[in-house]
Design a protein around this motif. Structure first.
Motif, PDB file in Angstrom:
ATOM      1  N   HIS A  90       0.820  -1.210   0.000  1.00  0.00           N
ATOM      2  CA  HIS A  90       0.000   0.000   0.000  1.00  0.00           C
ATOM      3  C   HIS A  90       0.852   1.257   0.000  1.00  0.00           C
ATOM      4  CE1 HIS A  90       0.946  -0.999   4.169  1.00  0.00           C
ATOM      5  NE2 HIS A  90       0.766   0.272   4.470  1.00  0.00           N
ATOM      6  N   GLU A  91       2.126   1.150   0.415  1.00  0.00           N
ATOM      7  CA  GLU A  91       3.010   2.314   0.397  1.00  0.00           C
ATOM      8  C   GLU A  91       3.671   2.507  -0.962  1.00  0.00           C
ATOM      9  OE1 GLU A  91       5.801   1.868   3.529  1.00  0.00           O
ATOM     10  OE2 GLU A  91       4.287   1.917   5.141  1.00  0.00           O
ATOM     11  N   ASP A  92       3.534   1.511  -1.852  1.00  0.00           N
ATOM     12  CA  ASP A  92       4.161   1.578  -3.176  1.00  0.00           C
ATOM     13  C   ASP A  92       3.178   1.956  -4.277  1.00  0.00           C
ATOM     14  OD1 ASP A  92       6.728   0.803  -2.261  1.00  0.00           O
ATOM     15  OD2 ASP A  92       6.074  -1.279  -2.162  1.00  0.00           O
ATOM     16  N   ILE A  93       1.946   2.305  -3.927  1.00  0.00           N
ATOM     17  CA  ILE A  93       0.951   2.684  -4.926  1.00  0.00           C
ATOM     18  C   ILE A  93       1.311   4.061  -5.510  1.00  0.00           C
ATOM     19  CG2 ILE A  93      -1.474   3.213  -5.353  1.00  0.00           C
ATOM     20  CD1 ILE A  93      -0.960   0.275  -4.867  1.00  0.00           C
ATOM     21  N   VAL A  94       1.471   4.118  -6.828  1.00  0.00           N
ATOM     22  CA  VAL A  94       1.817   5.383  -7.491  1.00  0.00           C
ATOM     23  C   VAL A  94       0.630   5.981  -8.241  1.00  0.00           C
ATOM     24  CG1 VAL A  94       4.252   4.780  -7.689  1.00  0.00           C
ATOM     25  CG2 VAL A  94       2.671   4.115  -9.526  1.00  0.00           C
ATOM     26  N   ALA A  95      -0.421   5.202  -8.431  1.00  0.00           N
ATOM     27  CA  ALA A  95      -1.632   5.699  -9.081  1.00  0.00           C
ATOM     28  C   ALA A  95      -2.811   4.876  -8.584  1.00  0.00           C
ATOM     29  CB  ALA A  95      -1.530   5.606 -10.610  1.00  0.00           C
ATOM     30  N   GLY A  96      -3.944   5.537  -8.369  1.00  0.00           N
ATOM     31  CA  GLY A  96      -5.116   4.839  -7.875  1.00  0.00           C
ATOM     32  C   GLY A  96      -5.039   4.603  -6.381  1.00  0.00           C
ATOM     33  N   VAL A  97      -5.674   3.513  -5.938  1.00  0.00           N
ATOM     34  CA  VAL A  97      -5.753   3.212  -4.507  1.00  0.00           C
ATOM     35  C   VAL A  97      -5.390   1.751  -4.282  1.00  0.00           C
ATOM     36  CG1 VAL A  97      -7.520   4.956  -4.057  1.00  0.00           C
ATOM     37  CG2 VAL A  97      -8.212   2.632  -4.712  1.00  0.00           C
ATOM     38  N   PHE A  98      -5.024   1.441  -3.030  1.00  0.00           N
ATOM     39  CA  PHE A  98      -4.766   0.055  -2.640  1.00  0.00           C
ATOM     40  C   PHE A  98      -6.094  -0.560  -2.209  1.00  0.00           C
ATOM     41  CE2 PHE A  98      -3.815  -3.157   0.603  1.00  0.00           C
ATOM     42  CZ  PHE A  98      -2.952  -3.977  -0.105  1.00  0.00           C
ATOM     43  N   ARG A  99      -6.726  -1.275  -3.127  1.00  0.00           N
ATOM     44  CA  ARG A  99      -8.003  -1.910  -2.847  1.00  0.00           C
ATOM     45  C   ARG A  99      -8.103  -3.201  -3.653  1.00  0.00           C
ATOM     46  NH1 ARG A  99     -11.706   1.663  -4.823  1.00  0.00           N
ATOM     47  NH2 ARG A  99     -12.226   0.384  -6.634  1.00  0.00           N
ATOM     48  N   VAL A 100      -8.321  -4.299  -2.952  1.00  0.00           N
ATOM     49  CA  VAL A 100      -8.448  -5.593  -3.620  1.00  0.00           C
ATOM     50  C   VAL A 100      -9.748  -6.225  -3.132  1.00  0.00           C
ATOM     51  CG1 VAL A 100      -7.358  -7.808  -4.098  1.00  0.00           C
ATOM     52  CG2 VAL A 100      -5.931  -5.818  -3.639  1.00  0.00           C
ATOM     53  N   THR A 101     -10.817  -5.920  -3.840  1.00  0.00           N
ATOM     54  CA  THR A 101     -12.128  -6.490  -3.532  1.00  0.00           C
ATOM     55  C   THR A 101     -12.832  -6.817  -4.841  1.00  0.00           C
ATOM     56  OG1 THR A 101     -13.133  -4.280  -3.465  1.00  0.00           O
ATOM     57  CG2 THR A 101     -12.367  -5.206  -1.364  1.00  0.00           C
ATOM     58  N   GLY A 102     -13.706  -7.819  -4.799  1.00  0.00           N
ATOM     59  CA  GLY A 102     -14.475  -8.163  -5.998  1.00  0.00           C
ATOM     60  C   GLY A 102     -13.558  -8.524  -7.156  1.00  0.00           C
ATOM     61  N   THR A 103     -13.736  -7.808  -8.280  1.00  0.00           N
ATOM     62  CA  THR A 103     -12.898  -8.035  -9.461  1.00  0.00           C
ATOM     63  C   THR A 103     -11.861  -6.934  -9.625  1.00  0.00           C
ATOM     64  OG1 THR A 103     -14.542  -6.906 -10.852  1.00  0.00           O
ATOM     65  CG2 THR A 103     -14.712  -9.316 -10.676  1.00  0.00           C
ATOM     66  N   ASP A 104     -11.520  -6.253  -8.530  1.00  0.00           N
ATOM     67  CA  ASP A 104     -10.472  -5.237  -8.590  1.00  0.00           C
ATOM     68  C   ASP A 104      -9.112  -5.908  -8.776  1.00  0.00           C
ATOM     69  OD1 ASP A 104     -12.390  -3.344  -8.150  1.00  0.00           O
ATOM     70  OD2 ASP A 104     -12.017  -3.199  -5.991  1.00  0.00           O
ATOM     71  N   ALA A 105      -8.171  -5.169  -9.350  1.00  0.00           N
ATOM     72  CA  ALA A 105      -6.823  -5.693  -9.565  1.00  0.00           C
ATOM     73  C   ALA A 105      -5.793  -4.579  -9.390  1.00  0.00           C
ATOM     74  CB  ALA A 105      -6.687  -6.313 -10.951  1.00  0.00           C
ATOM     75  N   LEU A 106      -4.632  -4.944  -8.881  1.00  0.00           N
ATOM     76  CA  LEU A 106      -3.483  -4.046  -8.796  1.00  0.00           C
ATOM     77  C   LEU A 106      -2.407  -4.580  -9.727  1.00  0.00           C
ATOM     78  CD1 LEU A 106      -3.217  -3.715  -4.893  1.00  0.00           C
ATOM     79  CD2 LEU A 106      -4.354  -2.138  -6.455  1.00  0.00           C
TER      80      LEU A 106
END
Length: 378
Positions: A150-166
């Motif tokens: 979560h500290e390495d996110i450069v765009a968007g948000v740290f969220r992993v729910t449903g069909t979300d992807a990082l």
């Protein structure tokens, strides 16, 4: 006003008379202490930064299913058997009864966090572009205690729910996607799904930034055909250099396969040990040189002050009090030189940190974020 002791008066008088000699020895001690402070702090900080960058994107211990070994059958009378046994085909395997084993691992002595994971190969497709990736299904709340993603996110948000992807920043560039775009994931097991990109991360490793795709446990279990199972469990330990001992203890208790970072990064560990030994040798030699320098000056001072010593003896000064005079001289040289050397060493570190920096612009000897250096057993 209380007069200074006799020994201090004589010691200060001798040092004033030999100003050049006293200055040279103080300069020598100052330089020696500065070298010790500078090298020790610099090397330790560089090692901490190196370990942090290696462990910042991986678990301290990875728990995997026990190896499947092909066992030969016993030969029958008159029956020929093959002399060569082929290994089993590689496939994704779940940890047997992982839900019962997980609490035991989480509460094991020395373990501070545990996170189940489902990982396997897949293809990420966007339009005509397709890339081979590693699909990683995680529980976000548990995984962030292992890797500070979560500290390495450069765009968007740290969220992993449903069909979300990082996804990693390099994969985003290769596929020409950004936050909010759709990504199609297919696997060799026949799974396929369309995921929504909600965050882009940069863990400081180009290969990982190009390969990692994070989803929920359920999505990865479905795509990789591991229903209800996990392919590994990541562990974080309180003292990173105890990882191998903890792995050995848990292996004997559970029968599973435990891979510690000390085993998977054996070359790095050997380099750390060599650097530590070199640092200790340098410090030892500098201390010996400084001590010999002070001792030699005191010996020369005793020889030069033979007449003064004779007069002091004639006035009734004992051998012990005269010895204390020269010991006070040595202690003064060491104290003044240490204070000046400490200040010089920290000053050099500040200058060095200003001039030389990491590739990402951070100070070269400031650990990044995730260095859990709570042991020095390198």
């Amino acid at each position: 006003m209380i007069a200074p002791p006799f020994e201090w008066l004589v010691a200060l008088r001798f040092m004033r008379e030999g100003r050049a000699q006293s200055s040279l020895i103080i300069i020598g001690v100052t330089v020696g202490v500065a070298v010790i402070v500078f090298l020790t702090t610099l090397i330790n900080s560089l090692l901490a930064s190196l370990i942090d960058r290696v462990l910042g994107s991986q678990a301290h211990i990875v728990v995997r299913p026990a190896e499947e070994l092909a066992v030969p059958s016993l030969p029958r009378t008159g029956t020929a058997i093959a002399a060569r046994i082929e290994p089993r085909a590689q496939r994704l395997r779940s940890i047997d009864q992982w839900e019962q084993i997980y609490p035991l691992l989480e509460r094991a002595p020395g373990v501070i966090a545990a996170s189940p994971m489902v990982s396997g190969p897949a293809f990420a497709t966007r339009g005509s572009a397709s890339k081979s990736v590693v699909l990683m299904g995680v529980d976000p709340d548990r995984y962030r205690r292992i890797v500070k993603l979560h500290e390495d996110i450069v765009a968007g948000v740290f969220r992993v729910t449903g069909t979300d992807a990082l996804i990693g920043i390099e994969l985003a560039k290769d596929l020409g996607v950004t936050v909010g775009d759709k990504l199609r994931i297919t696997t060799a097991e026949g799974g396929a799904d369309v995921l929504t990109i909600v965050g882009v991360f940069d863990v400081g490793n180009r290969d990982l930034n190009r390969r990692w795709v994070f989803t929920t446990l359920r999505v990865s279990q479905t795509l990789l055909d591991v229903p209800g199972g996990v392919t590994s469990i990541d562990l974080a330990v309180a003292q990173i250099f105890d990882a191998e001992d903890i792995s050995a203890r848990l292996t004997s208790a559970t029968g599973l396969q435990f891979d510690s970072w000390m085993r998977t990064n054996a070359q790095l560990l050997a380099a750390l040990r060599n650097q530590t030994i070199s640092n200790r040798m340098i410090r030892s030699f500098v201390v010996i040189i400084v001590a010999l320098g002070i001792a030699s000056v005191l010996v020369v001072s005793v020889v030069q002050k033979q007449k003064e010593i004779g007069i002091l003896r004639a006035m009734g000064a004992s051998r012990r009090r005269i010895m204390v005079v020269f010991l006070l001289q040595g202690a003064t040289f060491g104290l003044v030189g240490s204070l000046l050397g400490g200040a010089l060493g920290f000053g050099l570190l500040q200058i060095f940190a200003t001039i030389y920096r990491n590739a990402d612009g951070t100070p070269i000897f400031a650990p990044k974020k995730n260095a859990r250096l709570t042991s020095s057993r390198t």
